[in-house]
Design a protein around this motif. Structure first.
Motif, PDB file in Angstrom:
ATOM      1  N   GLU A   1       0.824  -1.209   0.000  1.00  0.00           N
ATOM      2  CA  GLU A   1       0.000   0.000   0.000  1.00  0.00           C
ATOM      3  C   GLU A   1       0.859   1.261   0.000  1.00  0.00           C
ATOM      4  O   GLU A   1       0.511   2.254  -0.655  1.00  0.00           O
ATOM      5  N   VAL A   2       1.971   1.239   0.723  1.00  0.00           N
ATOM      6  CA  VAL A   2       2.885   2.382   0.698  1.00  0.00           C
ATOM      7  C   VAL A   2       3.519   2.522  -0.683  1.00  0.00           C
ATOM      8  O   VAL A   2       3.646   3.625  -1.221  1.00  0.00           O
ATOM      9  N   GLU A   3       3.896   1.407  -1.271  1.00  0.00           N
ATOM     10  CA  GLU A   3       4.469   1.446  -2.612  1.00  0.00           C
ATOM     11  C   GLU A   3       3.448   1.983  -3.615  1.00  0.00           C
ATOM     12  O   GLU A   3       3.797   2.759  -4.523  1.00  0.00           O
ATOM     13  N   ARG A   4       2.183   1.600  -3.461  1.00  0.00           N
ATOM     14  CA  ARG A   4       1.141   2.099  -4.356  1.00  0.00           C
ATOM     15  C   ARG A   4       0.959   3.606  -4.170  1.00  0.00           C
ATOM     16  O   ARG A   4       0.810   4.348  -5.155  1.00  0.00           O
ATOM     17  N   PHE A   5       0.976   4.064  -2.911  1.00  0.00           N
ATOM     18  CA  PHE A   5       0.876   5.507  -2.669  1.00  0.00           C
ATOM     19  C   PHE A   5       2.031   6.239  -3.335  1.00  0.00           C
ATOM     20  O   PHE A   5       1.844   7.296  -3.938  1.00  0.00           O
ATOM     21  N   ARG A   6       3.217   5.672  -3.241  1.00  0.00           N
ATOM     22  CA  ARG A   6       4.399   6.302  -3.829  1.00  0.00           C
ATOM     23  C   ARG A   6       4.234   6.461  -5.344  1.00  0.00           C
ATOM     24  O   ARG A   6       4.619   7.480  -5.918  1.00  0.00           O
ATOM     25  N   ARG A   7       3.682   5.436  -5.985  1.00  0.00           N
ATOM     26  CA  ARG A   7       3.460   5.510  -7.435  1.00  0.00           C
ATOM     27  C   ARG A   7       2.353   6.503  -7.783  1.00  0.00           C
ATOM     28  O   ARG A   7       2.488   7.306  -8.703  1.00  0.00           O
ATOM     29  N   ASP A   8       1.239   6.440  -7.033  1.00  0.00           N
ATOM     30  CA  ASP A   8       0.084   7.274  -7.353  1.00  0.00           C
ATOM     31  C   ASP A   8       0.319   8.742  -7.041  1.00  0.00           C
ATOM     32  O   ASP A   8      -0.391   9.612  -7.578  1.00  0.00           O
ATOM     33  N   HIS A   9       1.264   9.032  -6.167  1.00  0.00           N
ATOM     34  CA  HIS A   9       1.538  10.420  -5.763  1.00  0.00           C
ATOM     35  C   HIS A   9       3.010  10.739  -6.017  1.00  0.00           C
ATOM     36  O   HIS A   9       3.682  11.366  -5.192  1.00  0.00           O
ATOM     37  N   ALA A  10       3.475  10.306  -7.164  1.00  0.00           N
ATOM     38  CA  ALA A  10       4.894  10.483  -7.503  1.00  0.00           C
ATOM     39  C   ALA A  10       5.298  11.947  -7.521  1.00  0.00           C
ATOM     40  O   ALA A  10       6.437  12.288  -7.168  1.00  0.00           O
ATOM     41  N   ASN A  11       4.387  12.837  -7.903  1.00  0.00           N
ATOM     42  CA  ASN A  11       4.746  14.253  -7.957  1.00  0.00           C
ATOM     43  C   ASN A  11       4.986  14.816  -6.560  1.00  0.00           C
ATOM     44  O   ASN A  11       5.938  15.576  -6.343  1.00  0.00           O
ATOM     45  N   GLU A  12       4.138  14.426  -5.599  1.00  0.00           N
ATOM     46  CA  GLU A  12       4.339  14.890  -4.221  1.00  0.00           C
ATOM     47  C   GLU A  12       5.643  14.342  -3.649  1.00  0.00           C
ATOM     48  O   GLU A  12       6.409  15.072  -3.004  1.00  0.00           O
ATOM     49  N   VAL A  13       5.881  13.057  -3.860  1.00  0.00           N
ATOM     50  CA  VAL A  13       7.121  12.458  -3.377  1.00  0.00           C
ATOM     51  C   VAL A  13       8.314  13.120  -4.049  1.00  0.00           C
ATOM     52  O   VAL A  13       9.321  13.448  -3.400  1.00  0.00           O
ATOM     53  N   GLY A  14       8.202  13.361  -5.350  1.00  0.00           N
ATOM     54  CA  GLY A  14       9.278  14.025  -6.078  1.00  0.00           C
ATOM     55  C   GLY A  14       9.535  15.437  -5.584  1.00  0.00           C
ATOM     56  O   GLY A  14      10.685  15.897  -5.565  1.00  0.00           O
ATOM     57  N   PHE A  15       8.478  16.137  -5.169  1.00  0.00           N
ATOM     58  CA  PHE A  15       8.657  17.490  -4.630  1.00  0.00           C
ATOM     59  C   PHE A  15       9.568  17.466  -3.409  1.00  0.00           C
ATOM     60  O   PHE A  15      10.493  18.287  -3.294  1.00  0.00           O
ATOM     61  N   HIS A  16       9.341  16.532  -2.499  1.00  0.00           N
ATOM     62  CA  HIS A  16      10.146  16.495  -1.279  1.00  0.00           C
ATOM     63  C   HIS A  16      11.584  16.053  -1.577  1.00  0.00           C
ATOM     64  O   HIS A  16      12.520  16.489  -0.893  1.00  0.00           O
ATOM     65  N   CYS A  17      11.766  15.215  -2.595  1.00  0.00           N
ATOM     66  CA  CYS A  17      13.134  14.880  -3.025  1.00  0.00           C
ATOM     67  C   CYS A  17      13.825  16.115  -3.591  1.00  0.00           C
ATOM     68  O   CYS A  17      15.010  16.359  -3.310  1.00  0.00           O
ATOM     69  N   PHE A  18      13.105  16.894  -4.384  1.00  0.00           N
ATOM     70  CA  PHE A  18      13.652  18.129  -4.966  1.00  0.00           C
ATOM     71  C   PHE A  18      14.076  19.104  -3.872  1.00  0.00           C
ATOM     72  O   PHE A  18      15.156  19.717  -3.944  1.00  0.00           O
ATOM     73  N   VAL A  19      13.242  19.270  -2.851  1.00  0.00           N
ATOM     74  CA  VAL A  19      13.559  20.195  -1.760  1.00  0.00           C
ATOM     75  C   VAL A  19      14.855  19.780  -1.064  1.00  0.00           C
ATOM     76  O   VAL A  19      15.734  20.619  -0.791  1.00  0.00           O
ATOM     77  N   GLN A  20      15.000  18.484  -0.775  1.00  0.00           N
ATOM     78  CA  GLN A  20      16.217  18.020  -0.108  1.00  0.00           C
ATOM     79  C   GLN A  20      17.437  18.165  -1.019  1.00  0.00           C
ATOM     80  O   GLN A  20      18.538  18.492  -0.549  1.00  0.00           O
ATOM     81  N   PHE A  21      17.258  17.930  -2.304  1.00  0.00           N
ATOM     82  CA  PHE A  21      18.351  18.139  -3.264  1.00  0.00           C
ATOM     83  C   PHE A  21      18.806  19.586  -3.248  1.00  0.00           C
ATOM     84  O   PHE A  21      20.011  19.886  -3.207  1.00  0.00           O
ATOM     85  N   GLU A  22      17.858  20.509  -3.253  1.00  0.00           N
ATOM     86  CA  GLU A  22      18.217  21.931  -3.286  1.00  0.00           C
ATOM     87  C   GLU A  22      18.843  22.383  -1.967  1.00  0.00           C
ATOM     88  O   GLU A  22      19.782  23.186  -1.957  1.00  0.00           O
ATOM     89  N   LEU A  23      18.360  21.848  -0.845  1.00  0.00           N
ATOM     90  CA  LEU A  23      18.999  22.140   0.442  1.00  0.00           C
ATOM     91  C   LEU A  23      20.452  21.683   0.437  1.00  0.00           C
ATOM     92  O   LEU A  23      21.353  22.410   0.890  1.00  0.00           O
ATOM     93  N   ASP A  24      20.686  20.494  -0.063  1.00  0.00           N
ATOM     94  CA  ASP A  24      22.044  19.966  -0.124  1.00  0.00           C
ATOM     95  C   ASP A  24      22.913  20.830  -1.041  1.00  0.00           C
ATOM     96  O   ASP A  24      24.073  21.122  -0.715  1.00  0.00           O
ATOM     97  N   ARG A  25      22.359  21.247  -2.166  1.00  0.00           N
ATOM     98  CA  ARG A  25      23.126  22.073  -3.109  1.00  0.00           C
ATOM     99  C   ARG A  25      23.490  23.412  -2.487  1.00  0.00           C
ATOM    100  O   ARG A  25      24.632  23.888  -2.601  1.00  0.00           O
ATOM    101  N   GLN A  26      22.528  24.049  -1.799  1.00  0.00           N
ATOM    102  CA  GLN A  26      22.801  25.367  -1.220  1.00  0.00           C
ATOM    103  C   GLN A  26      23.797  25.280  -0.067  1.00  0.00           C
ATOM    104  O   GLN A  26      24.661  26.156   0.087  1.00  0.00           O
ATOM    105  N   LEU A  27      23.691  24.229   0.748  1.00  0.00           N
ATOM    106  CA  LEU A  27      24.651  24.084   1.840  1.00  0.00           C
ATOM    107  C   LEU A  27      26.043  23.780   1.290  1.00  0.00           C
ATOM    108  O   LEU A  27      27.050  24.259   1.828  1.00  0.00           O
TER     109      LEU A  27
END
Length: 738
Positions: free
Chosen positions: A366-392
């Motif tokens: 069910e968690v894996e299904r949520f991850r697939r169905d809401h890939a954009n939301e999950v991707g947003f939080h990955c993007f935020v962490q990527f940008e935090l890492d880049r700025q630091l």
């Protein structure tokens, strides 16, 4: 005395200490059987009677004698112990055993060895001196033995570590270093959005370089919800990832590419709200977070369209970051997306332990299904962490370019909120029926309960639990290559882009004070942790990153702990306010340790100007910590005596003149204390930015909830632009005078 000796034997075996000495060494506090039973229950063992305790103890001991190889071995290079592997073949004593070893190195290469040995004792023990050069890292060792027609296999997570963390002298070329520490969230500037951010941190780095400072020390940058009371940097959602509120929005590349987003930011309603947040004296976390989040969503859409899957430098960097962070990032992003959905539901669910059962398991379909169905939301939080890492990373690069030997030192909190991402992503690692805290003392007669779930030390070594309740009849106790996985991940993230790492409550690597659910601190007990292993891995990650380690070892320090820190090359912490003799007089500089980081105060104390004026005492009376006006008057009289003693110390060392009194200018007093600290033999000296700015309000009143005091929310009165322009502040730093 115990009435359940088998229970005590099991508790002793699992590291629950039978007693401890209280904070002022006047009393030995014994652990009760009731506490033992409750703490073993928190570890996952239901020990309702003596027969169960006896059975579990026997099963535990048999389990540890069973495998050919210990699932994990931590070998510090230079520790004086021969580099050898020990096998339990279970061959009869005197039998000849053929063995073969294969070491799969972290680098991807493998090494092989074979031979024969004679088994010893009833376990058929053999010890093999490993023939390969010692290479620090996390490796996998496979062993096979043959005897009397039998074949046994074993696998071990083989951690080879340095014997010490990196020293300040190795970063500095042998000279002592002086830097500035601050609470990043509290910074005020004309550029941030109502909370200090990585853009302000770049400004601090530039300024520090011009005044001769060597580092900037920060509060923990761990991920928070930034809503309501969830704003403490020491009670994070995750210690593995960072707080998006620190992003400098103006520095995100997609902003320059998107005229529509820039027009919205420049619109009158947006600018009005931004001005309100910048002018506020207290951080409005909800409003700042909402404003930043609205823009970050749009910037992510632009990134997703132009870079996420494209063959652009930014796209390649993003995919490299996601691959490097692996499942930990994906789990954090998935948790955050789920958490936000449930918190906005009707009715809201604020704790993942109240979610549907199928979503409480990060590995469920069910968690894996949520991850697939809401890939954009999950991707947003990955993007935020990527940008935090880049700025630091950009801040760290700027610090190197400007010649700061340490650059940024980061702070690692002691724990994670029970309703946070880390307990969800690492099921079974965190206990649910106990909390970390502190034993009773004068300020807290019933102890302190920090409401942070402790990590089970017996599960910390393995991703798969070493035992399960109640019978400890699980399969193999460890998975290959996963020894201390959470600790290694935690350190790798904490050291990223840091020249030093401060570890809050570093004694927790050796022992932690656990308070069972439903108990107060008078009925807690200390639980031992595998300190040698944890410090060895700390040394490994320190050397990998080239970063110094500072241990916050204030309070009741176990006997021998200072020597342990010294052995592993971890700096101690010394706070001027606490460095006094039995008469209450402040100690002169030569009494300070030559292996410490020294400061005037910490984030849990009032700034210097507030210390002088007793501002913290007034606040404690206001919120009820000081019971009445008579108690306040007594505390204020003691503070005046303390402050007079401080003035005497500075006069005795020639840092203030005899004409200086308790009315001395706070900036002049700050300058005198800065010079005092630099006269010590400590290799690291930290100057408080709050003291330089003359702040009087503390950022935190320990033991006081958000409902009574706005902890972690006070903003600096003086903006960075004004601080940088002040020649008086520049002179008070006084590096040129030392």
């Amino acid at each position: 005395m115990t009435t359940r000796p088998k229970l005590q034997a099991l508790a002793d075996r699992l590291g629950i200490l039978p007693e401890y000495v209280n904070y002022n060494a006047t009393q030995t506090c014994a652990t009760s059987d009731e506490t033992r039973e409750a703490l073993l229950g928190a570890m996952g063992l239901d020990v309702c009677d003596e027969d169960t305790a006896f059975r579990l103890l026997n099963e535990l001991e048999a389990r540890e004698r069973e495998p050919l190889l210990d699932p994990i071995c931590v070998y510090p290079v230079g520790c004086g112990v021969p580099y050898a592997v020990r096998l339990r073949t279970h061959a009869p004593g005197g039998a000849e055993v053929e063995w073969s070893l294969e070491l799969s190195l972290e680098s991807g290469s493998t090494q092989h060895a074979t031979g024969r040995a004679v088994a010893e004792n009833e376990a058929g023990r053999i010890e093999i001196a490993l023939p390969w050069p010692v290479q620090p890292g996390c490796h996998q060792l496979d062993a096979t033995v043959h005897f009397a027609g039998r074949e046994l296999h074993g696998r071990q997570c083989h951690l080879v570590t340095p014997d010490r963390c990196i020293a300040v002298a190795e970063r500095s070329g042998g000279r002592r270093l002086c830097g500035m520490w601050t609470n990043l969230y509290s910074l005020r500037s004309g550029c941030n959005w109502g909370v200090g951010d990585f853009g302000d941190l770049q400004t601090l780095v530039e300024w520090s370089a011009t005044v001769g400072l060597d580092f900037i020390g920060l509060n923990p940058l761990h991920a928070l919800r930034n809503r309501g009371a969830d704003v403490s940097p020491y009670r994070p959602v995750s210690r593995l990832f960072r707080n998006e509120i620190y992003l400098g929005v103006d520095a995100i590349p997609e902003l320059a590419e998107c005229a529509e987003i820039r027009r919205r930011i420049d619109s009158p309603p947006f600018r009005t709200e931004l001005s309100r947040l910048r002018d506020a004296d207290v951080i409005d976390y909800d409003a700042v977070f909402s404003l930043k989040r609205s823009v970050l969503r749009d910037l992510h859409s632009a990134f997703d369209e132009h870079h996420a899957r494209a063959d652009t430098p930014r796209g390649r960097d993003y995919r490299s970051y996601v691959e490097r962070e692996g499942s930990a990032l994906l789990d954090f992003a998935t948790f955050t997306a789920l958490d936000e959905r449930f918190r906005s539901a009707t009715p809201p669910l604020h704790d993942w332990r109240d979610w549907p059962a199928t979503l409480r398991d990060p590995r469920s379909p069910e968690v894996e299904r949520f991850r697939r169905d809401h890939a954009n939301e999950v991707g947003f939080h990955c993007f935020v962490q990527f940008e935090l890492d880049r700025q630091l990373a950009a801040v760290a690069a700027l610090a190197r370019d400007r010649g700061l030997p340490i650059g940024v030192y980061q702070d690692l909190a002691i724990g994670t909120a029970p309703e946070g991402a880390d307990p969800w992503a690492f099921p079974g690692l965190f206990t649910e029926r106990a909390s970390i805290g502190a034993p009773p003392d004068d300020l807290g007669p019933t102890g302190q309960n920090w409401a942070l779930p402790p990590i089970n030390p017996h599960r910390l070594r393995f991703r798969t639990p070493a035992f399960q309740n109640p019978g400890m009849n699980a399969g193999a106790p460890g998975l290959p290559g996963l020894g201390y996985e959470y600790w290694r991940r935690l350190l790798r993230g904490a050291f990223a882009h840091a020249g030093a790492l401060r570890i809050d409550h570093v004694m927790g690597l050796l022992r932690q004070f656990w308070i069972p659910e439903g108990f107060d601190g008078t009925r807690g007990a200390y639980v031992c942790f595998p300190g040698d292993d944890l410090f060895a891995i700390l040394a490994l990650e320190s050397r990998r990153s080239g970063a110094v380690v500072i241990g916050e070892d204030l309070g009741t320090v176990p006997q021998g702990f200072s020597e342990l820190l010294e052995r592993w090359g971890v700096l101690s912490t010394r706070v001027l306010y606490f460095e006094r003799d039995q008469a209450g007089e402040f100690l002169p500089p030569h009494h300070y340790s030559n292996r410490a980081y020294v400061v005037v105060a910490t984030h849990d104390m009032v700034p210097l100007a507030g210390f002088r004026d007793g501002r913290d005492l007034v606040l404690r009376r206001r919120v009820g910590v000081i019971a009445d006006d008579a108690a306040l008057a007594k505390a204020q009289a003691q503070r005046r005596r303390d402050f007079d003693a401080l003035i005497r110390r500075l006069r005795a060392d020639g840092l203030l003149t005899d004409a200086d009194s308790a009315d001395v200018n706070s900036l002049r007093l700050c300058a005198a204390l800065n010079r005092f600290l630099r006269r010590t033999s400590a290799p690291l000296v930290g100057i408080s930015l709050d003291d330089l700015a003359g702040e009087t309000e503390p950022v935190n009143l320990p033991g006081v909830g958000q409902d009574r005091y706005r902890n972690w929310s006070r903003r600096m009165r003086m903006p960075l632009e004004e601080l940088r322009a002040s020649q008086e502040i520049r002179r008070s730093i006084g590096i040129a005078d030392c």
